[in-house]
Scaffold this motif. Structure first.
Motif, PDB file in Angstrom:
ATOM      1  N   UNK A   1      40.450  54.630 -59.736  1.00  0.00           N
ATOM      2  CA  UNK A   1      40.120  55.406 -58.540  1.00  0.00           C
ATOM      3  C   UNK A   1      39.863  56.853 -58.932  1.00  0.00           C
ATOM      4  N   UNK A   2      38.906  57.464 -58.256  1.00  0.00           N
ATOM      5  CA  UNK A   2      38.548  58.857 -58.517  1.00  0.00           C
ATOM      6  C   UNK A   2      38.655  59.632 -57.217  1.00  0.00           C
ATOM      7  N   UNK A   3      39.313  60.758 -57.284  1.00  0.00           N
ATOM      8  CA  UNK A   3      39.393  61.643 -56.120  1.00  0.00           C
ATOM      9  C   UNK A   3      38.618  62.909 -56.390  1.00  0.00           C
ATOM     10  N   UNK A   4      37.847  63.331 -55.401  1.00  0.00           N
ATOM     11  CA  UNK A   4      37.016  64.521 -55.525  1.00  0.00           C
ATOM     12  C   UNK A   4      37.273  65.433 -54.326  1.00  0.00           C
ATOM     13  N   UNK A   5      37.464  66.710 -54.622  1.00  0.00           N
ATOM     14  CA  UNK A   5      37.696  67.682 -53.555  1.00  0.00           C
ATOM     15  C   UNK A   5      36.785  68.871 -53.797  1.00  0.00           C
ATOM     16  N   UNK A   6      35.873  69.121 -52.862  1.00  0.00           N
ATOM     17  CA  UNK A   6      34.937  70.244 -52.982  1.00  0.00           C
ATOM     18  C   UNK A   6      35.481  71.468 -52.272  1.00  0.00           C
ATOM     19  N   UNK A   7      35.012  72.617 -52.723  1.00  0.00           N
ATOM     20  CA  UNK A   7      35.324  73.868 -52.047  1.00  0.00           C
ATOM     21  C   UNK A   7      34.227  74.866 -52.377  1.00  0.00           C
ATOM     22  N   UNK A   8      34.184  75.965 -51.617  1.00  0.00           N
ATOM     23  CA  UNK A   8      33.262  77.044 -51.930  1.00  0.00           C
ATOM     24  C   UNK A   8      32.105  77.223 -50.972  1.00  0.00           C
ATOM     25  N   UNK A   9      31.968  76.333 -50.022  1.00  0.00           N
ATOM     26  CA  UNK A   9      30.872  76.480 -49.083  1.00  0.00           C
ATOM     27  C   UNK A   9      31.078  77.661 -48.154  1.00  0.00           C
ATOM     28  N   UNK A  10      30.035  77.988 -47.393  1.00  0.00           N
ATOM     29  CA  UNK A  10      30.129  79.083 -46.447  1.00  0.00           C
ATOM     30  C   UNK A  10      28.771  79.604 -46.062  1.00  0.00           C
ATOM     31  N   UNK A  11      28.768  80.761 -45.446  1.00  0.00           N
ATOM     32  CA  UNK A  11      27.542  81.401 -44.988  1.00  0.00           C
ATOM     33  C   UNK A  11      27.135  82.472 -45.989  1.00  0.00           C
ATOM     34  N   UNK A  12      25.866  82.467 -46.372  1.00  0.00           N
ATOM     35  CA  UNK A  12      25.373  83.448 -47.335  1.00  0.00           C
ATOM     36  C   UNK A  12      23.962  83.861 -46.932  1.00  0.00           C
ATOM     37  N   UNK A  13      23.611  85.092 -47.221  1.00  0.00           N
ATOM     38  CA  UNK A  13      22.274  85.564 -46.902  1.00  0.00           C
ATOM     39  C   UNK A  13      21.271  85.082 -47.933  1.00  0.00           C
ATOM     40  N   UNK A  14      20.031  84.956 -47.510  1.00  0.00           N
ATOM     41  CA  UNK A  14      18.971  84.569 -48.434  1.00  0.00           C
ATOM     42  C   UNK A  14      18.923  85.549 -49.607  1.00  0.00           C
ATOM     43  N   UNK A  15      18.771  84.992 -50.795  1.00  0.00           N
ATOM     44  CA  UNK A  15      18.776  85.797 -52.006  1.00  0.00           C
ATOM     45  C   UNK A  15      20.145  85.946 -52.627  1.00  0.00           C
ATOM     46  N   UNK A  16      21.161  85.531 -51.895  1.00  0.00           N
ATOM     47  CA  UNK A  16      22.523  85.653 -52.386  1.00  0.00           C
ATOM     48  C   UNK A  16      22.936  84.494 -53.268  1.00  0.00           C
ATOM     49  N   UNK A  17      24.210  84.497 -53.639  1.00  0.00           N
ATOM     50  CA  UNK A  17      24.757  83.480 -54.539  1.00  0.00           C
ATOM     51  C   UNK A  17      26.020  82.867 -53.942  1.00  0.00           C
ATOM     52  N   UNK A  18      26.310  81.680 -54.429  1.00  0.00           N
ATOM     53  CA  UNK A  18      27.520  80.977 -54.009  1.00  0.00           C
ATOM     54  C   UNK A  18      27.879  80.015 -55.126  1.00  0.00           C
ATOM     55  N   UNK A  19      29.181  79.833 -55.334  1.00  0.00           N
ATOM     56  CA  UNK A  19      29.620  78.849 -56.331  1.00  0.00           C
ATOM     57  C   UNK A  19      30.460  77.783 -55.656  1.00  0.00           C
ATOM     58  N   UNK A  20      30.050  76.560 -55.829  1.00  0.00           N
ATOM     59  CA  UNK A  20      30.810  75.421 -55.335  1.00  0.00           C
ATOM     60  C   UNK A  20      31.660  74.852 -56.459  1.00  0.00           C
ATOM     61  N   UNK A  21      32.829  74.351 -56.094  1.00  0.00           N
ATOM     62  CA  UNK A  21      33.724  73.726 -57.058  1.00  0.00           C
ATOM     63  C   UNK A  21      34.053  72.315 -56.604  1.00  0.00           C
ATOM     64  N   UNK A  22      34.286  71.459 -57.578  1.00  0.00           N
ATOM     65  CA  UNK A  22      34.672  70.079 -57.286  1.00  0.00           C
ATOM     66  C   UNK A  22      35.781  69.703 -58.246  1.00  0.00           C
ATOM     67  N   UNK A  23      36.968  69.542 -57.721  1.00  0.00           N
ATOM     68  CA  UNK A  23      38.102  69.119 -58.529  1.00  0.00           C
ATOM     69  C   UNK A  23      38.097  67.601 -58.618  1.00  0.00           C
ATOM     70  N   UNK A  24      38.096  67.104 -59.856  1.00  0.00           N
ATOM     71  CA  UNK A  24      37.997  65.657 -60.070  1.00  0.00           C
ATOM     72  C   UNK A  24      39.255  65.119 -60.729  1.00  0.00           C
ATOM     73  N   UNK A  25      39.715  63.982 -60.248  1.00  0.00           N
ATOM     74  CA  UNK A  25      40.866  63.318 -60.843  1.00  0.00           C
ATOM     75  C   UNK A  25      40.565  61.832 -60.904  1.00  0.00           C
ATOM     76  N   UNK A  26      40.742  61.243 -62.091  1.00  0.00           N
ATOM     77  CA  UNK A  26      40.489  59.821 -62.209  1.00  0.00           C
ATOM     78  C   UNK A  26      39.925  59.465 -63.565  1.00  0.00           C
ATOM     79  N   UNK A  27      39.676  58.185 -63.738  1.00  0.00           N
ATOM     80  CA  UNK A  27      39.181  57.688 -65.010  1.00  0.00           C
ATOM     81  C   UNK A  27      37.769  57.152 -64.886  1.00  0.00           C
TER      82      UNK A  27
END
Length: 121
Positions: A1-27
């Motif tokens: 079994x694999x568990x995935x948890x994302x984070x980092x979304x939100x509102x950003x202006x055009x031309x801006x940057x954002x970093x999403x993360x995904x924590x993964x656990x499993x084989x």
């Protein structure tokens, strides 16, 4: 079994940057991918990275703007998004596949809950 948890979304202006993360656990993970789905549209591939060797591949629409990476402990996958455009607005999903190098969502068995990214013009 694999568990995935994302984070980092939100509102950003055009031309801006954002970093999403995904924590993964499993084989038995061979590839981690990011997909996105905008309202009224089908889910589409964004980027993927192989678990061994860190080979990356991007959709043409994000090539040169987005970067997928993972940490050395192989527990977290990132999606650095630069020069964001309003058309990047979507819910972004992290997914894990037992197939090496896949970009086909049907070959991804495990999915996170998704994180919303909204790019304002």
């Amino acid at each position: 079994q694999v568990q995935l948890v994302e984070s980092g979304g939100g509102l950003v202006q055009a031309g801006g940057s954002r970093r999403l993360s995904c924590a993964a656990a499993g084989r038995s993970i061979y590839t981690m991918g990011w997909f996105r789905q905008a309202p009224g549209k089908e889910r589409e591939f964004v980027a993927r990275i192989t678990w061994y060797g860190s080979n990356t591949y991007y959709a043409d629409s994000v090539k040169g703007r987005f970067t997928i990476s993972r940490d050395n402990a192989k527990t977290t996958v990132y999606l650095q998004m630069n020069s964001l455009k309003p058309e990047d607005t979507a819910k972004y999903y992290c997914a894990a596949s037992k197939y090496s190098g896949s970009i086909d969502s049907r070959q991804y068995d495990y999915w996170g809950q998704g994180t919303q990214v909204t790019v304002s013009s």
